[in-house]
Design a protein around this motif. Sequence first.
Motif, PDB file in Angstrom:
ATOM      1  N   LEU A 130     -86.831 -15.090  47.787  1.00 52.36           N
ATOM      2  CA  LEU A 130     -85.870 -13.995  47.612  1.00 52.36           C
ATOM      3  C   LEU A 130     -84.735 -14.109  48.626  1.00 52.36           C
ATOM      4  O   LEU A 130     -83.563 -13.905  48.281  1.00 52.36           O
ATOM      5  CB  LEU A 130     -86.567 -12.637  47.741  1.00 52.36           C
ATOM      6  CG  LEU A 130     -87.591 -12.286  46.673  1.00 52.36           C
ATOM      7  CD1 LEU A 130     -88.183 -10.904  46.946  1.00 52.36           C
ATOM      8  CD2 LEU A 130     -86.996 -12.353  45.284  1.00 52.36           C
ATOM      9  N   TRP A 179     -84.041  -6.459  46.108  1.00 52.25           N
ATOM     10  CA  TRP A 179     -84.748  -7.053  44.973  1.00 52.25           C
ATOM     11  C   TRP A 179     -85.804  -6.050  44.505  1.00 52.25           C
ATOM     12  O   TRP A 179     -86.722  -5.741  45.250  1.00 52.25           O
ATOM     13  CB  TRP A 179     -85.455  -8.347  45.386  1.00 52.25           C
ATOM     14  CG  TRP A 179     -84.544  -9.450  45.789  1.00 52.25           C
ATOM     15  CD1 TRP A 179     -84.205  -9.807  47.055  1.00 52.25           C
ATOM     16  CD2 TRP A 179     -83.895 -10.380  44.928  1.00 52.25           C
ATOM     17  NE1 TRP A 179     -83.364 -10.896  47.035  1.00 52.25           N
ATOM     18  CE2 TRP A 179     -83.160 -11.273  45.740  1.00 52.25           C
ATOM     19  CE3 TRP A 179     -83.849 -10.546  43.548  1.00 52.25           C
ATOM     20  CZ2 TRP A 179     -82.402 -12.298  45.211  1.00 52.25           C
ATOM     21  CZ3 TRP A 179     -83.092 -11.578  43.030  1.00 52.25           C
ATOM     22  CH2 TRP A 179     -82.375 -12.443  43.859  1.00 52.25           C
ATOM     23  N   TYR A 227     -83.039 -13.447  39.739  1.00 54.58           N
ATOM     24  CA  TYR A 227     -84.379 -13.279  40.309  1.00 54.58           C
ATOM     25  C   TYR A 227     -85.114 -14.612  40.199  1.00 54.58           C
ATOM     26  O   TYR A 227     -85.239 -15.166  39.103  1.00 54.58           O
ATOM     27  CB  TYR A 227     -85.150 -12.213  39.521  1.00 54.58           C
ATOM     28  CG  TYR A 227     -85.924 -11.240  40.389  1.00 54.58           C
ATOM     29  CD1 TYR A 227     -87.053 -11.653  41.102  1.00 54.58           C
ATOM     30  CD2 TYR A 227     -85.528  -9.921  40.485  1.00 54.58           C
ATOM     31  CE1 TYR A 227     -87.767 -10.762  41.879  1.00 54.58           C
ATOM     32  CE2 TYR A 227     -86.232  -9.015  41.257  1.00 54.58           C
ATOM     33  CZ  TYR A 227     -87.353  -9.444  41.961  1.00 54.58           C
ATOM     34  OH  TYR A 227     -88.056  -8.564  42.729  1.00 54.58           O
ATOM     35  N   GLN A 261     -90.920  -8.168  45.823  1.00 55.54           N
ATOM     36  CA  GLN A 261     -89.781  -7.268  45.969  1.00 55.54           C
ATOM     37  C   GLN A 261     -89.442  -7.156  47.457  1.00 55.54           C
ATOM     38  O   GLN A 261     -90.300  -7.390  48.304  1.00 55.54           O
ATOM     39  CB  GLN A 261     -90.097  -5.875  45.429  1.00 55.54           C
ATOM     40  CG  GLN A 261     -90.479  -5.841  43.971  1.00 55.54           C
ATOM     41  CD  GLN A 261     -90.741  -4.429  43.516  1.00 55.54           C
ATOM     42  OE1 GLN A 261     -89.811  -3.719  43.154  1.00 55.54           O
ATOM     43  NE2 GLN A 261     -92.003  -4.014  43.537  1.00 55.54           N
TER      44      GLN A 261
END
Length: 114
Positions: free
Chosen positions: A78, A111, A39, A49
Amino acid sequence: MTKTTFRLCAALIVAATANVAFAADVPAVFDAKSCKADYPKASLMNEEQGVVSMAFLVSAEGKVLEAKLDKTSGFKSLDKAAMSAISACKFKPGSKDGRPDSTWTKVEYNWTLS
């Protein structure tokens, strides 16, 4: 038509159908449990996310040859982390006509903050 001729025709139809099913392309796969992305720290701090959808061209040896982003998570960090991590993973090669070959496969990486 005799019974022997009918059985022979039925056997040929079954054999032909089996070859058609065998000739299908099978995409490459990877073990999601053993191939994880870290992450990104900034994403953790910002509580980002999302789901990244990607496509990979995987060689007959299981190595990623090309990677494309299909759908963004909404966060560049991400997306970049997922693409980089999954591109480095070892894949089980896909096949064409029953033989290992380069194939495209789609991967979604989710994620989530736990």
